[in-house]
Scaffold this active site. Structure first.
Site, short mmCIF file in Angstrom:
data_model
loop_
_atom_site.label_atom_id
_atom_site.label_comp_id
_atom_site.label_asym_id
_atom_site.label_seq_id
_atom_site.Cartn_x
_atom_site.Cartn_y
_atom_site.Cartn_z
N ASP A 23 -61.78 -86.90 18.95
CA ASP A 23 -62.27 -85.52 19.29
C ASP A 23 -62.10 -84.57 18.22
O ASP A 23 -61.20 -84.65 17.20
CB ASP A 23 -61.44 -84.99 20.62
CG ASP A 23 -62.17 -83.78 21.43
OD1 ASP A 23 -63.40 -83.43 20.94
OD2 ASP A 23 -61.72 -83.05 22.09
N GLY A 24 -62.84 -83.37 18.16
CA GLY A 24 -62.73 -82.28 16.97
C GLY A 24 -63.55 -82.47 15.89
O GLY A 24 -63.58 -81.75 14.89
N ASN A 25 -64.50 -83.29 15.99
CA ASN A 25 -65.62 -83.38 14.91
C ASN A 25 -66.37 -81.85 14.76
O ASN A 25 -66.26 -81.59 13.41
CB ASN A 25 -66.66 -84.55 15.11
CG ASN A 25 -66.06 -85.88 15.19
OD1 ASN A 25 -64.95 -86.05 14.73
ND2 ASN A 25 -67.04 -86.69 15.69
N HIS A 40 -69.57 -84.90 12.78
CA HIS A 40 -69.74 -86.27 13.26
C HIS A 40 -70.00 -87.62 12.16
O HIS A 40 -69.26 -88.56 12.19
CB HIS A 40 -70.98 -86.44 14.26
CG HIS A 40 -70.87 -85.56 15.33
ND1 HIS A 40 -69.78 -85.54 16.18
CD2 HIS A 40 -71.52 -84.56 16.00
CE1 HIS A 40 -69.92 -84.60 17.17
NE2 HIS A 40 -71.16 -84.24 16.98
N SER A 68 -69.54 -89.57 25.99
CA SER A 68 -69.14 -89.75 27.38
C SER A 68 -70.31 -89.40 28.39
O SER A 68 -71.25 -88.86 27.89
CB SER A 68 -67.87 -88.64 27.85
OG SER A 68 -68.43 -87.10 27.78
N THR A 69 -70.21 -89.80 29.66
CA THR A 69 -71.31 -89.27 30.49
C THR A 69 -71.36 -87.87 30.50
O THR A 69 -72.41 -87.51 31.18
CB THR A 69 -71.00 -90.10 32.00
OG1 THR A 69 -69.75 -89.75 32.11
CG2 THR A 69 -71.38 -91.54 32.05
N TRP A 72 -73.72 -85.63 27.88
CA TRP A 72 -75.47 -85.31 28.09
C TRP A 72 -75.48 -83.97 28.37
O TRP A 72 -76.87 -83.51 28.14
CB TRP A 72 -76.04 -86.06 29.18
CG TRP A 72 -75.83 -87.63 29.13
CD1 TRP A 72 -75.06 -88.38 29.65
CD2 TRP A 72 -76.77 -88.23 28.16
NE1 TRP A 72 -75.64 -89.95 29.33
CE2 TRP A 72 -76.30 -89.82 28.13
CE3 TRP A 72 -77.76 -88.16 27.17
CZ2 TRP A 72 -77.01 -90.88 27.79
CZ3 TRP A 72 -78.32 -89.03 26.33
CH2 TRP A 72 -77.89 -90.38 26.54
N LEU A 134 -60.70 -108.86 15.45
CA LEU A 134 -60.60 -107.35 16.14
C LEU A 134 -61.83 -107.19 17.14
O LEU A 134 -63.02 -107.63 16.76
CB LEU A 134 -60.52 -106.21 15.15
CG LEU A 134 -60.73 -104.83 15.81
CD1 LEU A 134 -59.09 -104.54 16.54
CD2 LEU A 134 -60.69 -103.83 14.72
N ARG A 191 -55.21 -89.26 21.05
CA ARG A 191 -56.17 -88.21 21.29
C ARG A 191 -55.97 -87.21 20.07
O ARG A 191 -54.85 -86.63 20.08
CB ARG A 191 -56.13 -87.21 22.42
CG ARG A 191 -57.36 -86.32 22.66
CD ARG A 191 -57.68 -85.74 24.06
NE ARG A 191 -59.17 -84.87 23.86
CZ ARG A 191 -59.89 -84.81 24.60
NH1 ARG A 191 -59.93 -85.21 25.84
NH2 ARG A 191 -61.04 -83.96 24.57
C1 IPE Z 1 -64.21 -86.50 24.94
O1 IPE Z 1 -64.42 -85.39 24.03
C2 IPE Z 1 -65.58 -87.55 24.81
C3 IPE Z 1 -65.73 -88.00 23.61
C4 IPE Z 1 -64.69 -88.06 22.45
C5 IPE Z 1 -66.54 -89.11 23.15
P1 IPE Z 1 -65.18 -84.19 24.61
O2 IPE Z 1 -65.10 -83.11 23.48
O3 IPE Z 1 -66.49 -84.26 25.32
O4 IPE Z 1 -64.23 -83.74 25.61
P2 IPE Z 1 -63.95 -82.14 26.56
O5 IPE Z 1 -65.31 -81.69 26.86
O6 IPE Z 1 -63.20 -81.38 25.27
O7 IPE Z 1 -62.82 -82.46 27.62
C1 IPE Z 2 -65.79 -85.61 19.33
O1 IPE Z 2 -66.07 -84.42 18.66
C2 IPE Z 2 -67.17 -86.34 19.31
C3 IPE Z 2 -67.73 -86.45 20.63
C4 IPE Z 2 -67.59 -86.07 21.69
C5 IPE Z 2 -69.46 -86.72 20.39
P1 IPE Z 2 -66.73 -83.07 19.45
O2 IPE Z 2 -68.15 -82.93 19.15
O3 IPE Z 2 -66.27 -83.13 20.82
O4 IPE Z 2 -65.93 -81.99 18.69
P2 IPE Z 2 -65.22 -80.58 18.99
O5 IPE Z 2 -64.14 -80.89 20.33
O6 IPE Z 2 -66.47 -79.94 19.53
O7 IPE Z 2 -64.72 -79.91 17.92
MG MG Z 3 -64.66 -82.21 21.81
#
Ligand code: IPE
Ligand code: IPE
Ligand code: MG
Length: 249
Positions: A23-25, A40, A68-69, A72, A134, A191
């Site tokens: 998370d956090g891209n 990303h 994730s689902t 979308w 792996l 995470r």
């Molecule tokens: C979780 O991250 C899903 C993935 C890393 C693919 P999200 O950014 O979608 O999660 P929330 O919305 O902060 O819970």
């Molecule tokens: C995680 O990064 C990648 C995906 C969920 C696809 P985010 O796109 O959720 O990045 P933030 O959380 O908005 O920074």
């Molecule tokens: Mg996110």
């Protein structure tokens, strides 16, 4: 430095299965005044590095939460950019993964993502299916609740047809009905990005998983950070409900 960290990690128990909520891209990109997709793209460099290190230290399964689902719900421009990026990445990387004996798999619904991307991923799965190194497992169009509902439906059909008796349904039976049926539960869940939630990821499978959370954004999470998280994991006492250390397996 990293070499000595690897030596240190190899002195302890290396988790057989590591699962990561990458998370956090978007925030990584925002902090640099870049478009979200740039985050990303940079995140892929982390995926490559983390995959390489996991292979080197003997992790058996690496499950990466990729889409994730619920993702979308994002603007269609971001969703389609992500799907394109996935296809491009798998096409660019699969030969090298194959050379490194990586077995590429997916958990999640490939039938409802864009066909080109789904087919590119299927080709990668097919190419690497006999590899013994792996297991790089992407959770893609994956939701844990949906996975459990599908397992329930399948079990209900088996009961209805008489193939299974309700009294024979136990934890192992449910394990075997899930998409993760061929892998042990994750020992370590990571995470990134400072969020302290599970976001519908592997809810059943992480009943006794050790959780490591870091404020770093996914593009910043590299070899050293992974090794750090494993050293932290190795320093913990896992009790599994008992009163003294009981390391499984
Ligand atoms: C979780 O991250 C899903 C993935 C890393 C693919 P999200 O950014 O979608 O999660 P929330 O919305 O902060 O819970
Ligand atoms: C995680 O990064 C990648 C995906 C969920 C696809 P985010 O796109 O959720 O990045 P933030 O959380 O908005 O920074
Ligand atoms: Mg996110």
């Amino acid at each position: 430095m990293k070499k000595s960290m690897i030596d240190q990690v190899l002195k302890g128990h290396v988790p057989e299965h590591i699962a990561i909520i990458m998370d956090g891209n978007g925030r990584w990109a925002k902090a640099r005044a870049l478009p979200r997709i740039a985050g990303h793209k940079e995140g892929i460099n982390s995926v490559r590095e983390i995959t390489r290190v996991c292979g080197e230290i003997g992790v058996k399964h690496l499950t990466l939460y990729t889409f994730s689902t619920e993702n979308w719900k994002r603007p269609s421009s971001e969703v389609s950019a992500l799907m394109h990026l996935l296809l491009k990445t798998i096409k660019e990387e699969i030969k090298e993964l194959h050379r490194k004996d990586v077995r590429f798999t997916i958990i999640g619904d490939l039938d409802t993502i864009p066909l080109k991307t789904a087919n590119g991923l299927r080709d990668g799965i097919e190419m690497t299916k006999a590899n013994a190194g792996l297991n790089l497992n992407l959770a893609l169009n994956y939701g844990s609740r949906q996975e459990i509902v599908e397992a329930m439906k399948s079990i209900a059909h088996q009961v209805k047809s008489g193939a299974v008796l309700p009294e024979n349904i136990d934890i192992e039976f449910l394990n075997n009905s899930l998409l993760t049926n061929n892998m042990p539960d994750p020992e370590l869940l990571i995470r990134t990005s400072g969020e302290h939630r599970l976001s519908n990821f592997l809810l059943w499978q992480i009943a006794y998983t050790e959780i490591f959370m870091t404020d770093l954004f996914w593009p910043e999470f590299r070899e050293e950070q992974l090794l750090d998280s494993i050293l932290d994991f190795q320093s913990r006492e896992r009790r599994f409900g008992n009163i003294k250390e009981m390391i499984q397996g």
